[in-house]
Design a protein around this motif. Structure first.
Motif, PDB file in Angstrom:
ATOM      1  N   ARG A   4       0.773  -1.282   0.207  1.00  0.00           N
ATOM      2  CA  ARG A   4      -0.009   0.095  -0.068  1.00  0.00           C
ATOM      3  C   ARG A   4       0.840   1.309  -0.095  1.00  0.00           C
ATOM      4  NH1 ARG A   4      -4.151  -2.166   4.679  1.00  0.00           N
ATOM      5  NH2 ARG A   4      -5.632  -3.240   3.549  1.00  0.00           N
ATOM      6  N   ASP A   5       1.800   1.059   0.749  1.00  0.00           N
ATOM      7  CA  ASP A   5       2.834   2.422   0.993  1.00  0.00           C
ATOM      8  C   ASP A   5       3.416   2.729  -0.556  1.00  0.00           C
ATOM      9  OD1 ASP A   5       2.101   2.721   3.456  1.00  0.00           O
ATOM     10  OD2 ASP A   5       4.160   1.742   4.141  1.00  0.00           O
ATOM     11  N   ASN A   6       3.977   1.688  -1.034  1.00  0.00           N
ATOM     12  CA  ASN A   6       4.515   1.507  -2.520  1.00  0.00           C
ATOM     13  C   ASN A   6       3.579   2.321  -3.751  1.00  0.00           C
ATOM     14  OD1 ASN A   6       6.226  -0.670  -4.884  1.00  0.00           O
ATOM     15  ND2 ASN A   6       6.319   1.559  -4.455  1.00  0.00           N
ATOM     16  N   ALA A   7       2.474   1.765  -3.467  1.00  0.00           N
ATOM     17  CA  ALA A   7       1.276   2.349  -4.521  1.00  0.00           C
ATOM     18  C   ALA A   7       0.848   3.754  -4.239  1.00  0.00           C
ATOM     19  CB  ALA A   7       0.030   1.596  -4.486  1.00  0.00           C
ATOM     20  N   ARG A   8       0.827   4.129  -2.904  1.00  0.00           N
ATOM     21  CA  ARG A   8       0.625   5.487  -2.778  1.00  0.00           C
ATOM     22  C   ARG A   8       1.614   6.384  -3.017  1.00  0.00           C
ATOM     23  NH1 ARG A   8      -3.098   8.444   0.321  1.00  0.00           N
ATOM     24  NH2 ARG A   8      -2.651  10.775  -0.130  1.00  0.00           N
ATOM     25  N   ALA A   9       2.969   5.851  -2.797  1.00  0.00           N
ATOM     26  CA  ALA A   9       4.107   6.852  -3.167  1.00  0.00           C
ATOM     27  C   ALA A   9       4.222   7.117  -4.855  1.00  0.00           C
ATOM     28  CB  ALA A   9       5.352   6.384  -2.783  1.00  0.00           C
ATOM     29  N   PHE A  10       3.911   5.911  -5.505  1.00  0.00           N
ATOM     30  CA  PHE A  10       3.813   6.026  -6.796  1.00  0.00           C
ATOM     31  C   PHE A  10       2.697   7.083  -7.408  1.00  0.00           C
ATOM     32  CE2 PHE A  10       1.866   3.835 -10.641  1.00  0.00           C
ATOM     33  CZ  PHE A  10       2.852   4.350 -11.844  1.00  0.00           C
ATOM     34  N   ALA A  11       1.525   7.007  -6.896  1.00  0.00           N
ATOM     35  CA  ALA A  11       0.673   7.667  -7.372  1.00  0.00           C
ATOM     36  C   ALA A  11       0.660   9.301  -6.958  1.00  0.00           C
ATOM     37  CB  ALA A  11      -0.754   7.398  -6.592  1.00  0.00           C
ATOM     38  N   ASP A  12       1.343   9.631  -5.769  1.00  0.00           N
ATOM     39  CA  ASP A  12       1.811  10.714  -5.082  1.00  0.00           C
ATOM     40  C   ASP A  12       2.719  11.443  -6.291  1.00  0.00           C
ATOM     41  OD1 ASP A  12       0.172  10.799  -2.992  1.00  0.00           O
ATOM     42  OD2 ASP A  12       1.623  10.211  -1.550  1.00  0.00           O
ATOM     43  N   GLU A  13       3.577  10.631  -6.750  1.00  0.00           N
ATOM     44  CA  GLU A  13       4.645  11.199  -7.568  1.00  0.00           C
ATOM     45  C   GLU A  13       4.114  11.446  -8.888  1.00  0.00           C
ATOM     46  OE1 GLU A  13       9.309  10.065  -9.403  1.00  0.00           O
ATOM     47  OE2 GLU A  13       8.355   9.169  -7.918  1.00  0.00           O
ATOM     48  N   VAL A  14       3.220  10.674  -9.466  1.00  0.00           N
ATOM     49  CA  VAL A  14       2.588  11.005 -10.562  1.00  0.00           C
ATOM     50  C   VAL A  14       1.745  12.358 -10.544  1.00  0.00           C
ATOM     51  CG1 VAL A  14       0.701  10.284 -12.310  1.00  0.00           C
ATOM     52  CG2 VAL A  14       2.227   8.704 -11.277  1.00  0.00           C
ATOM     53  N   LEU A  15       0.972  12.463  -9.335  1.00  0.00           N
ATOM     54  CA  LEU A  15       0.287  13.631  -8.975  1.00  0.00           C
ATOM     55  C   LEU A  15       1.251  14.896  -9.027  1.00  0.00           C
ATOM     56  CD1 LEU A  15      -2.428  12.739  -6.475  1.00  0.00           C
ATOM     57  CD2 LEU A  15      -3.033  13.059  -9.032  1.00  0.00           C
ATOM     58  N   MET A  16       2.154  14.649  -8.480  1.00  0.00           N
ATOM     59  CA  MET A  16       3.179  15.714  -8.306  1.00  0.00           C
ATOM     60  C   MET A  16       3.434  16.117  -9.716  1.00  0.00           C
ATOM     61  SD  MET A  16       6.912  15.919  -6.288  1.00  0.00           S
ATOM     62  CE  MET A  16       7.564  14.887  -7.316  1.00  0.00           C
ATOM     63  N   HIS A  17       3.906  15.387 -10.359  1.00  0.00           N
ATOM     64  CA  HIS A  17       4.303  15.521 -11.991  1.00  0.00           C
ATOM     65  C   HIS A  17       3.275  16.488 -12.717  1.00  0.00           C
ATOM     66  CE1 HIS A  17       5.067  14.916 -16.227  1.00  0.00           C
ATOM     67  NE2 HIS A  17       6.387  14.586 -15.939  1.00  0.00           N
ATOM     68  N   GLU A  18       1.955  15.856 -12.422  1.00  0.00           N
ATOM     69  CA  GLU A  18       1.133  16.372 -13.373  1.00  0.00           C
ATOM     70  C   GLU A  18       0.845  17.998 -12.733  1.00  0.00           C
ATOM     71  OE1 GLU A  18      -1.023  15.321 -15.832  1.00  0.00           O
ATOM     72  OE2 GLU A  18       0.646  13.913 -15.971  1.00  0.00           O
ATOM     73  N   ALA A  19       0.978  18.106 -11.348  1.00  0.00           N
ATOM     74  CA  ALA A  19       0.823  19.742 -10.930  1.00  0.00           C
ATOM     75  C   ALA A  19       1.967  20.400 -11.379  1.00  0.00           C
ATOM     76  CB  ALA A  19       1.206  19.453  -9.187  1.00  0.00           C
ATOM     77  N   LEU A  20       3.093  20.058 -11.654  1.00  0.00           N
ATOM     78  CA  LEU A  20       4.187  20.627 -12.105  1.00  0.00           C
ATOM     79  C   LEU A  20       3.959  21.131 -13.430  1.00  0.00           C
ATOM     80  CD1 LEU A  20       7.367  19.028 -10.625  1.00  0.00           C
ATOM     81  CD2 LEU A  20       6.401  21.027  -9.780  1.00  0.00           C
ATOM     82  N   ARG A  21       3.420  20.125 -14.208  1.00  0.00           N
ATOM     83  CA  ARG A  21       3.088  20.155 -15.780  1.00  0.00           C
ATOM     84  C   ARG A  21       2.052  21.387 -16.034  1.00  0.00           C
ATOM     85  NH1 ARG A  21      -0.840  18.928 -19.021  1.00  0.00           N
ATOM     86  NH2 ARG A  21      -1.875  17.693 -17.457  1.00  0.00           N
ATOM     87  N   GLN A  22       1.026  21.469 -14.751  1.00  0.00           N
ATOM     88  CA  GLN A  22       0.085  22.317 -15.141  1.00  0.00           C
ATOM     89  C   GLN A  22       0.496  23.976 -14.587  1.00  0.00           C
ATOM     90  OE1 GLN A  22      -3.192  22.102 -15.909  1.00  0.00           O
ATOM     91  NE2 GLN A  22      -3.488  20.371 -16.239  1.00  0.00           N
ATOM     92  N   GLN A  23       1.393  23.933 -13.781  1.00  0.00           N
ATOM     93  CA  GLN A  23       2.085  25.098 -13.358  1.00  0.00           C
ATOM     94  C   GLN A  23       2.941  25.747 -14.726  1.00  0.00           C
ATOM     95  OE1 GLN A  23       4.634  24.743  -9.801  1.00  0.00           O
ATOM     96  NE2 GLN A  23       2.833  24.158  -8.457  1.00  0.00           N
ATOM     97  N   GLN A  24       3.643  24.749 -15.284  1.00  0.00           N
ATOM     98  CA  GLN A  24       4.387  25.239 -16.365  1.00  0.00           C
ATOM     99  C   GLN A  24       3.473  25.629 -17.602  1.00  0.00           C
ATOM    100  OE1 GLN A  24       6.490  21.568 -17.406  1.00  0.00           O
ATOM    101  NE2 GLN A  24       8.221  21.898 -15.766  1.00  0.00           N
ATOM    102  N   ARG A  25       2.502  25.006 -17.669  1.00  0.00           N
ATOM    103  CA  ARG A  25       1.395  25.420 -18.765  1.00  0.00           C
ATOM    104  C   ARG A  25       0.828  26.712 -18.588  1.00  0.00           C
ATOM    105  NH1 ARG A  25       0.107  25.511 -23.909  1.00  0.00           N
ATOM    106  NH2 ARG A  25      -2.213  25.565 -24.315  1.00  0.00           N
ATOM    107  N   GLN A  26       0.489  27.133 -17.304  1.00  0.00           N
ATOM    108  CA  GLN A  26       0.113  28.354 -16.936  1.00  0.00           C
ATOM    109  C   GLN A  26       1.082  29.459 -17.001  1.00  0.00           C
ATOM    110  OE1 GLN A  26      -1.331  27.706 -12.714  1.00  0.00           O
ATOM    111  NE2 GLN A  26      -3.098  26.300 -13.564  1.00  0.00           N
ATOM    112  N   GLY A  27       2.342  29.223 -16.647  1.00  0.00           N
ATOM    113  CA  GLY A  27       3.276  30.091 -17.015  1.00  0.00           C
ATOM    114  C   GLY A  27       3.539  30.566 -18.317  1.00  0.00           C
ATOM    115  N   GLN A  28       3.419  29.406 -19.139  1.00  0.00           N
ATOM    116  CA  GLN A  28       3.376  29.629 -20.501  1.00  0.00           C
ATOM    117  C   GLN A  28       2.343  30.505 -21.201  1.00  0.00           C
ATOM    118  OE1 GLN A  28       3.647  25.654 -22.120  1.00  0.00           O
ATOM    119  NE2 GLN A  28       5.926  25.261 -21.685  1.00  0.00           N
TER     120      GLN A  28
END
Length: 236
Positions: free
Chosen positions: A204-228
């Motif tokens: 469970r810990d492994n799956a949650r860490a994996f999902a958290d990292e994917v969400l973090m990547h998506e949040a960064l992508r959205q920030q970059q898109r908004q900056g552009q």
């Protein structure tokens, strides 16, 4: 509504397991998730049938090149995340799915054959960027990693990816019996019981860490898109 595609042209790379872990963790966080099952093995569709009312993740089976676009558009209207599970082979569906994606995840085991299958996807991504000016973020996720042993083959794969400047996710998917059991029992890691599955807490810990990292990547992508977009408005 991000579209995340899981791709490796070699079967058995842990692709469908990665899809399932992300989908069920996103659901646990409160997101609506639709999975497009384009893999002819249909493991995700079978899992959904076994799950009954223990999950609200929607799975669309028998997705083809002809129906992909419609299913993606439907999924974007109904869900917060659309995940695509592609065949473990070279097919025209690969390029089409990538074209609709916001992020491509490439599961790779620590062996040369898996690395070659992942390399086919990476080469296509780089070709689209170089020749078509189509820049789609992609990341490698290491799968079925032995929790106790770091093998020479795994180190070779990591070195190869580093040479190509390929982004590798910090969170590998560890080899856990719970990740296999959830396909047999249905539901998610959180509906399994510790009495019947070993090391469930670590899974469970492994799956949650994996999902958290994917969400973090998506949040960064959205920030970059908004900056552009902000920069374009300023120029206009």
């Amino acid at each position: 509504m991000p579209v995340i595609t899981f791709a490796n042209t070699k079967g058995g790379a842990g692709k469908t397991t990665a899809v399932l872990l992300l989908a069920t963790e996103l659901e646990r966080m409160g997101f609506r998730v639709t999975i497009l099952d384009a893999d002819p093995q249909y493991w995700i569709s079978r899992w959904r049938e076994n799950s009954g009312d223990r999950t609200k993740v929607k799975v669309v089976p028998y997705v083809t090149q002809a129906t992909l676009e419609k299913h993606i558009q439907d999924g974007k209207r109904e869900a917060d995340y659309v995940l695509i599970d592609l065949p473990g082979a070279r097919t025209p569906l690969l390029a089409k799915a990538i074209g609709y994606s916001n992020h491509v995840l490439i599961p790779i085991q620590g062996c040369s054959m898996d690395a070659q299958g992942g390399a086919h996807v990476i080469e296509l991504m780089q070709y689209l960027a170089d020749r078509g000016n189509i820049h789609i973020p992609f990341s490698v996720v290491l799968t079925r990693v032995n929790s106790m042993v770091t093998t020479r083959a795994l180190q070779t794969v990591k070195a190869l990816l580093a040479e190509r400047r390929v982004h590798v996710m910090d969170t590998p998917i560890i080899e856990r019996s719970a990740f296999r059991d959830v396909f047999d029992f249905g539901g998610s890691l959180h509906t399994l019981t510790t009495a019947s599955v070993s090391n469930l807490g670590k899974a469970r810990d492994n799956a949650r860490a994996f999902a958290d990292e994917v969400l973090m990547h998506e949040a960064l992508r959205q920030q970059q898109r908004q900056g552009q977009l902000a920069a374009l408005r300023a120029v206009a």
